[in-house]
Design a protein around this motif. Structure first.
Motif, PDB file in Angstrom:
ATOM      1  N   ALA A   1       0.829  -1.208   0.000  1.00  0.00           N
ATOM      2  CA  ALA A   1       0.000   0.000   0.000  1.00  0.00           C
ATOM      3  C   ALA A   1       0.861   1.254   0.000  1.00  0.00           C
ATOM      4  O   ALA A   1       0.529   2.249  -0.674  1.00  0.00           O
ATOM      5  N   GLU A   2       1.960   1.230   0.733  1.00  0.00           N
ATOM      6  CA  GLU A   2       2.843   2.393   0.784  1.00  0.00           C
ATOM      7  C   GLU A   2       3.492   2.668  -0.571  1.00  0.00           C
ATOM      8  O   GLU A   2       3.755   3.824  -0.925  1.00  0.00           O
ATOM      9  N   ILE A   3       3.755   1.637  -1.354  1.00  0.00           N
ATOM     10  CA  ILE A   3       4.294   1.823  -2.701  1.00  0.00           C
ATOM     11  C   ILE A   3       3.301   2.591  -3.567  1.00  0.00           C
ATOM     12  O   ILE A   3       3.690   3.370  -4.432  1.00  0.00           O
ATOM     13  N   GLY A   4       2.021   2.370  -3.322  1.00  0.00           N
ATOM     14  CA  GLY A   4       0.993   3.049  -4.098  1.00  0.00           C
ATOM     15  C   GLY A   4      -0.037   2.133  -4.715  1.00  0.00           C
ATOM     16  O   GLY A   4      -0.991   2.603  -5.342  1.00  0.00           O
ATOM     17  N   TYR A   5       0.145   0.834  -4.563  1.00  0.00           N
ATOM     18  CA  TYR A   5      -0.870  -0.093  -5.072  1.00  0.00           C
ATOM     19  C   TYR A   5      -2.156   0.071  -4.264  1.00  0.00           C
ATOM     20  O   TYR A   5      -2.113   0.287  -3.055  1.00  0.00           O
ATOM     21  N   ARG A   6      -3.270  -0.048  -4.969  1.00  0.00           N
ATOM     22  CA  ARG A   6      -4.564   0.071  -4.305  1.00  0.00           C
ATOM     23  C   ARG A   6      -5.402  -1.186  -4.454  1.00  0.00           C
ATOM     24  O   ARG A   6      -6.586  -1.194  -4.101  1.00  0.00           O
ATOM     25  N   ALA A   7      -4.780  -2.247  -4.962  1.00  0.00           N
ATOM     26  CA  ALA A   7      -5.491  -3.520  -5.107  1.00  0.00           C
ATOM     27  C   ALA A   7      -4.480  -4.656  -5.056  1.00  0.00           C
ATOM     28  O   ALA A   7      -3.303  -4.475  -5.381  1.00  0.00           O
TER      29      ALA A   7
END
Length: 247
Positions: free
Chosen positions: A28-34
């Motif tokens: 999630a911190e990387i930016g993935y939302r799924a």
């Protein structure tokens, strides 16, 4: 494409086994939302709670267990995890993709699972490797002949890298299977069996052309074995795919 970039959690299977919550937090911190789980029957309630807390949706899930366990139990777990796209990621003998009779048996299996899935408000999909691509049936890749035998509700998750390894012109293949393809596994590397993968955008795969050929399919990053630090590769992959979306 409006759906968020996803990541197949098999990519991080080893750190995930040691610290599931911490790994999901890093994703999630990387930016993935799924995310796309590969074992939805293990603590589905706990997984869903952590995903919700981190703002992660579940794009789809792999479900090997459908081939060995009571399907209703598996579908109940998947409902808790929170997706209606259920993918058979293997477990069918490679030889079944070399003959028409084998393809018919495979289609019957998938169509039967699709009927059961419909009772749970879900759809069944199939994920390819190279062995569904290499065999030719009447001049076409076996996956294309299989698609003709599948019920309309059964979709494909095309692993673009393994399709290339199997000898396909991937954008052209996706063009022919556009109506069937609901999701893509996006990965990169040398396109050679046995060689490790690299971050998306850093290998030989024609990623922009592939994505353009299936504009409505969910993009799911997967790196089976990686030549570099896996979280760095996931971050680089996300940055690259995000740059394509904004260009």
């Amino acid at each position: 494409m409006t759906e968020p970039i996803s990541v197949q959690l098999y990519t991080v299977r080893e750190p995930l086994a040691a610290d599931r919550d911490g790994v999901l937090r890093r994703i999630a911190e990387i930016g993935y939302r799924a995310v796309e789980p590969y074992d939805p029957t293990t603590d589905p309630k706990g997984f869903r709670q952590v995903a919700d807390d981190l703002g992660l949706s579940v794009s789809s899930t792999h479900a090997y267990a459908l081939l060995s366990e009571e399907p209703a139990k598996v579908f109940d777990a998947i409902a808790t995890v929170g997706t209606d796209l259920v993918i058979v990621p293997g477990g069918i003998a490679e030889e079944e993709f070399t003959t028409r009779d084998g393809l018919s048996r495979t289609a019957d299996l998938l169509n039967g699972l699709a009927e059961q899935a419909a009772g749970h408000g879900m759809r069944i999909g199939y994920h390819n490797h190279w062995w569904e691509i290499e065999p030719r049936i009447d001049g076409r890749h076996a996956i294309e002949a299989l698609a003709d035998l599948l019920a309309p509700e059964v979709f494909l998750e095309i692993d673009t890298y393994w399709a290339a390894v199997g000898g396909a012109d991937v954008p052209a293949l996706l063009g022919r299977l556009a109506q069937r393809t609901r999701a893509l596994h996006v990965k990169d590397g040398p396109a050679v069996k046995g060689e490790p993968h690299v971050a998306v955008g850093q290998g030989v795969m024609p990623v922009p052309e592939i994505l353009a050929a299936a504009p409505d399919a969910w993009r799911i990053v997967e790196l089976d074995e990686c030549a570099t630090d896996i979280f760095t590769a996931l971050a680089d992959s996300h940055a690259y795919l995000t740059s394509l979306e904004s260009s």
